[in-house]
Design a protein around this motif. Sequence first.
Motif, PDB file in Angstrom:
ATOM      1  N   SER A  49       0.831  -1.205   0.000  1.00 49.47           N
ATOM      2  CA  SER A  49       0.000   0.000   0.000  1.00 49.47           C
ATOM      3  C   SER A  49       0.865   1.253   0.000  1.00 49.47           C
ATOM      4  O   SER A  49       0.491   2.279  -0.571  1.00 49.47           O
ATOM      5  N   GLN A  50       2.059   1.175   0.590  1.00 46.05           N
ATOM      6  CA  GLN A  50       2.945   2.347   0.609  1.00 46.05           C
ATOM      7  C   GLN A  50       3.549   2.633  -0.773  1.00 46.05           C
ATOM      8  O   GLN A  50       3.875   3.774  -1.087  1.00 46.05           O
ATOM      9  N   TYR A  51       3.722   1.587  -1.590  1.00 44.11           N
ATOM     10  CA  TYR A  51       4.100   1.840  -2.976  1.00 44.11           C
ATOM     11  C   TYR A  51       3.043   2.726  -3.641  1.00 44.11           C
ATOM     12  O   TYR A  51       3.356   3.693  -4.335  1.00 44.11           O
ATOM     13  N   ALA A  52       1.773   2.363  -3.448  1.00 47.63           N
ATOM     14  CA  ALA A  52       0.688   3.142  -4.043  1.00 47.63           C
ATOM     15  C   ALA A  52       0.599   4.521  -3.420  1.00 47.63           C
ATOM     16  O   ALA A  52       0.196   5.480  -4.082  1.00 47.63           O
ATOM     17  N   TYR A  53       0.966   4.641  -2.151  1.00 50.12           N
ATOM     18  CA  TYR A  53       0.921   5.928  -1.468  1.00 50.12           C
ATOM     19  C   TYR A  53       2.117   6.812  -1.820  1.00 50.12           C
ATOM     20  O   TYR A  53       2.328   7.858  -1.180  1.00 50.12           O
ATOM     21  N   THR A  54       2.908   6.405  -2.794  1.00 48.86           N
ATOM     22  CA  THR A  54       4.033   7.224  -3.254  1.00 48.86           C
ATOM     23  C   THR A  54       3.792   7.568  -4.730  1.00 48.86           C
ATOM     24  O   THR A  54       4.559   7.192  -5.614  1.00 48.86           O
ATOM     25  N   PRO A  55       2.704   8.304  -5.019  1.00 48.03           N
ATOM     26  CA  PRO A  55       2.348   8.577  -6.421  1.00 48.03           C
ATOM     27  C   PRO A  55       3.337   9.482  -7.124  1.00 48.03           C
ATOM     28  O   PRO A  55       3.301   9.567  -8.357  1.00 48.03           O
ATOM     29  N   VAL A  56       4.228  10.157  -6.357  1.00 52.03           N
ATOM     30  CA  VAL A  56       5.220  11.010  -7.012  1.00 52.03           C
ATOM     31  C   VAL A  56       6.171  10.210  -7.896  1.00 52.03           C
ATOM     32  O   VAL A  56       6.915  10.789  -8.687  1.00 52.03           O
ATOM     33  N   MET A  57       6.147   8.881  -7.792  1.00 49.09           N
ATOM     34  CA  MET A  57       6.939   8.073  -8.717  1.00 49.09           C
ATOM     35  C   MET A  57       6.351   8.080 -10.122  1.00 49.09           C
ATOM     36  O   MET A  57       7.010   7.662 -11.068  1.00 49.09           O
TER      37      MET A  57
END
Length: 636
Positions: A49-57
């Motif tokens: 979920s933290q991957y998704a919560y890093t949309p700046v990527m």
Amino acid sequence: MKKIHVIIIFLGCLLSSCKDSLLEKAPLDRFTDAVVWKDPALIDAFLLSQYAYTPVMINDATTVFSSWDGSPMNRDPRSSNLRYWFGNSAQTFGPGLSIEISDEAKYTSGAWANVAAEKAWGISIDGGVMEWWDNAYYTIRNLNEFIERVPSSPLNERLKATRVAEARFLRAFCYFAMVKRYGGVPLLTTVPQLDSPESLLYPERNTEQELWDFILKETKEIAEILPSVQDEYGRATSWSALSLHSRAALYAGSIAKYGTLHANKLTGLPSGLSSAYFQMAYDASDKIIKEGPFSLYKADIQGSNVDARVQNFKNIFLVKRNSEIIMAKQHGGKSFDPGGGTSTWSWDICHAPRPSVWGQGNYQAPYLELVEAFEYADGRPGTLDRNYVQSRLWTMKELWDGKDPRFYASIWTNGTPWRDAVASNFGKDTINFHRGLITEDGTMLTTFTASYKGMPAVGDQSYFHASTGILNTGFGIMKYLDPTANNMIWLMESRTDYAIFRLGETYLNYAEAAYELSKPNDALLAVNEIRSRAGIKELTSIDMEKIRHERRIELAFENHRYWDLRRWREAETKLTRSFSGIQYVLDYTTRKYKVLIHDEIDGDQRPTFPKRCYYFPITKTRTGQNSNLKENPDYN
């Protein structure tokens, strides 16, 4: 007892190895700490979920759209406004904002998240554009908790080390996205509690140097921990960490060399550090190029065949898991509307030509200056003789023939083939971008409803903008467009993967760092690798302007140009000026085109980049909430 949100639906947007059925699952209920940190499946779901919560990527989008009620990570107090939590999201319009605020393209229509006002007058002390602060610290807090908790979890030791390293990678990416915006920010690596000391609850800003050094130290260390290949595609690897290290070190070197160190050291870097940072960028890039399992994508090249070169460059962004991709955000499965959550994005409906469900598309329109930056394949400059161009009639072949193949793979315009484009003077499946018609007696018709002997005065692609009074630039974004995407449904129907890191950038990072370290031969070889793959004449000499030019072309629309101009401290001049567009007027008799050039295509909103905007404001709201936060220079 504290609760933790675990949203399994985000798994689908990260790992293509997951089954489509996983995307259909509803979000799990809340789980207590005692449950989450003892359950390997929930631990992994939390990290994903933290991957998704890093949309700046994903092109520096700043929010996640998971429902019409918002997302758990949309912490911005303005999130009740669609512009902030929907319009800025990685799933909808957010990936276009860094394109629009640069000198690559202008806003035309169709998006809740346009930044035309900030582009024209600069960012105010109240902020409001591309901010990565509230959501950043929400994600960083989650990552810090993960980093603290996992070592005592039931995962095996090898897996613990890998998963913690992944969390550190995401945390480093969050801080990278913050420091390039704000300079120094509070560097938090522990989880604040209600009884924590005030220095942790109301932290001061660390210096900008402390942020860059933290990111570079973290990425260097975790590159030694993360595996070269992950068990699930899409997770951070050692090469992902080295790629972030390369990018961050290059940024830091540029800021040290070209920026100004403020007296409080919250913004800027000591100039004496530039060579050390450039060396880090050079070393990391060199290792990726020489030791990594990657190669520049060339699978579709057929000798000197130009069409094959064009398709080859397109396929870097269309062929999933190809040889050039170091790390990708994967998109697939169901779109949001039928219940697929965040597993897709909206690139095609935003940027593809008509037809589309709302009859628009072309939300960000490339400037003529970018088009001119594309050279001819034989190495001639692409700059037009504007007076001559406007003095005669042209076919599209005469006007654009012989350009760098990357031009056709990155830009669409009048006469570009496109499936289902409405037939007119070109016939079917070809874009009609004319806006105006010259009749047989020389009369020019411009009304969007007018026609002459069955020929419309305004081509289908120009119809929406002409009917609403918007002056377009005459160009659209081709890069990443999927010719099979269904643009007649709604948003979030795009399933192309987004390349977070690719080898093409690495070569250009290497070239720039090499030149800054007085290694021109290395720089020349790297740039010519890129040009050779593109199918354009190789350079015989190199300088910094040529390197920067190559970045502008190769990396167009990939979220580099705006940040490059800022770190080179060129934004004040390059982004404070008038930009141009063209208007195609169809001559009925010859079926050729009169070309009109509009030098003030942005109209009254002429772009301006004030010096203060090299750093975003902390904002009055945040400094009011925490008096220990000092505002950036020149915001008042």
